[in-house]
Enzyme design. Sequence first.
Site, PDB file in Angstrom:
ATOM      1  N   ASP A   9       0.850  -1.206   0.000  1.00 29.91           N
ATOM      2  CA  ASP A   9       0.000   0.000   0.000  1.00 29.91           C
ATOM      3  C   ASP A   9       0.884   1.255   0.000  1.00 29.91           C
ATOM      4  O   ASP A   9       0.884   2.015   0.947  1.00 29.91           O
ATOM      5  CB  ASP A   9      -0.965  -0.010   1.205  1.00 29.91           C
ATOM      6  CG  ASP A   9      -0.251  -0.077   2.558  1.00 29.91           C
ATOM      7  OD1 ASP A   9       0.926  -0.528   2.605  1.00 29.91           O
ATOM      8  OD2 ASP A   9      -0.852   0.329   3.565  1.00 29.91           O
ATOM      9  N   HIS A 244       9.150   0.463   8.986  1.00 29.57           N
ATOM     10  CA  HIS A 244       8.528  -0.853   9.237  1.00 29.57           C
ATOM     11  C   HIS A 244       8.722  -1.833   8.072  1.00 29.57           C
ATOM     12  O   HIS A 244       9.250  -2.923   8.246  1.00 29.57           O
ATOM     13  CB  HIS A 244       7.019  -0.679   9.461  1.00 29.57           C
ATOM     14  CG  HIS A 244       6.665   0.202  10.600  1.00 29.57           C
ATOM     15  ND1 HIS A 244       6.773  -0.191  11.914  1.00 29.57           N
ATOM     16  CD2 HIS A 244       6.196   1.476  10.627  1.00 29.57           C
ATOM     17  CE1 HIS A 244       6.389   0.786  12.700  1.00 29.57           C
ATOM     18  NE2 HIS A 244       6.028   1.812  11.950  1.00 29.57           N
TER      19      HIS A 244
HETATM   20  C1  BDR Z   1       2.455  -0.524   8.625  1.00 25.41           C
HETATM   21  O1  BDR Z   1       1.413   0.431   8.428  1.00 25.41           O
HETATM   22  C2  BDR Z   1       1.714   1.274   7.350  1.00 25.41           C
HETATM   23  O2  BDR Z   1       1.477   2.606   7.699  1.00 25.41           O
HETATM   24  C3  BDR Z   1       3.140   1.046   7.004  1.00 25.41           C
HETATM   25  O3  BDR Z   1       3.322   1.173   5.607  1.00 25.41           O
HETATM   26  C4  BDR Z   1       3.426  -0.346   7.470  1.00 25.41           C
HETATM   27  O4  BDR Z   1       3.107  -1.291   6.480  1.00 25.41           O
HETATM   28  C5  BDR Z   1       3.017  -0.331  10.010  1.00 25.41           C
HETATM   29  O5  BDR Z   1       2.036  -0.604  10.972  1.00 25.41           O
HETATM   30 CA    CA Z   2       2.731  -0.645   4.183  1.00 24.41          CA
END
Ligand code: BDR
Ligand code: CA
Length: 317
Positions: A9, A244
């Site tokens: 995403d 992340h």
């Molecule tokens: C996840 O949430 C999204 O905002 C980031 O892209 C990552 O995949 C972290 O919780």
């Molecule tokens: Ca993500």
Amino acid sequence: RRRLVVDTDPGVDDAVALLYLVDQPEVEIVAVGTVHGNVPSATGADNALRILEAAGLPHVPVAVGANLPLNQEELLTGQFIHGENGLSGHTGPAPQGRPVAESAAEQLVRLARQHPGELSVLALGPLTNIALALLLEPRLPELVGEVVWMGGAIDVPGNVTAHADANTWHDAEAAELVLAAGFALTVVPLDVTAHAWVGSDWLDALANHSGPRAQFAHQVLAQYVHVYSQLMGGARGERGCLLHDPVAAVILLEPSLARYEEHQVVVELAGTRTRGATLVDRRGFHTPADPADARKPVRVAVAADMPAVLTRIQHAL
Ligand code: BDR
Ligand code: CA
């Protein structure tokens, strides 16, 4: 080379994960699918095309995936942290290509049938597309070689609610379906990625490098770093952000950089405050009121050699 499908995403940290992956000799990105989450899935597909263009891989097919969660009517996005366009307002080069005609779930099913047991899937967003693919092809867990998912918050607070991380909270039902489906699944939760803080030194090294991947990453990190610095850096008195998704990408390529536990992971679907929480039962016994769940355990990353992980990402960019 391992065939890799990235379901994502994008999203700033998703973009960094893709930029990390494009030049890794062990894997070939054979397809990208996009899902609602940080931005609507069509925006994410446009971003994926731009990221691949900037990275010199304009031929990789990008399929638009689900734009709504399985069982939530409202589309919830993370644009306050990733920027209105999902890339901190940066657009990068105009993509030459367009998204392919099939959906991300159809694309995944087709590739899994074409290459049984060979495909690696890196899921960096809500699991809606993987759940839909599972409904199209119930044998998907046997057909896919492995799935690595960035998501969940097991023994740490969530990042959208006190108990849920974004990728579970955006589609709790999809996460529950996929966690129960029997995939060879590695979960890389916030427990690990909450340590993936990059500060000024790391970010400045990126900004000072003239390569196209470094420059693209530097640009898309701008708003994300700004928001993270205010949200979390304040307490640390530091500029920086959490990367992340790239952590999950590194762990997919180098599993030995993390330590794991095997657990049945379930998702809370009903709680008014805890919906989207990822739960692990550590009792080691069951009661008649709460019999054992039959689901296959998944591999949960519980710690990683974070200095090594962050160095891998920096060098690749
Ligand atoms: C996840 O949430 C999204 O905002 C980031 O892209 C990552 O995949 C972290 O919780
Ligand atoms: Ca993500």
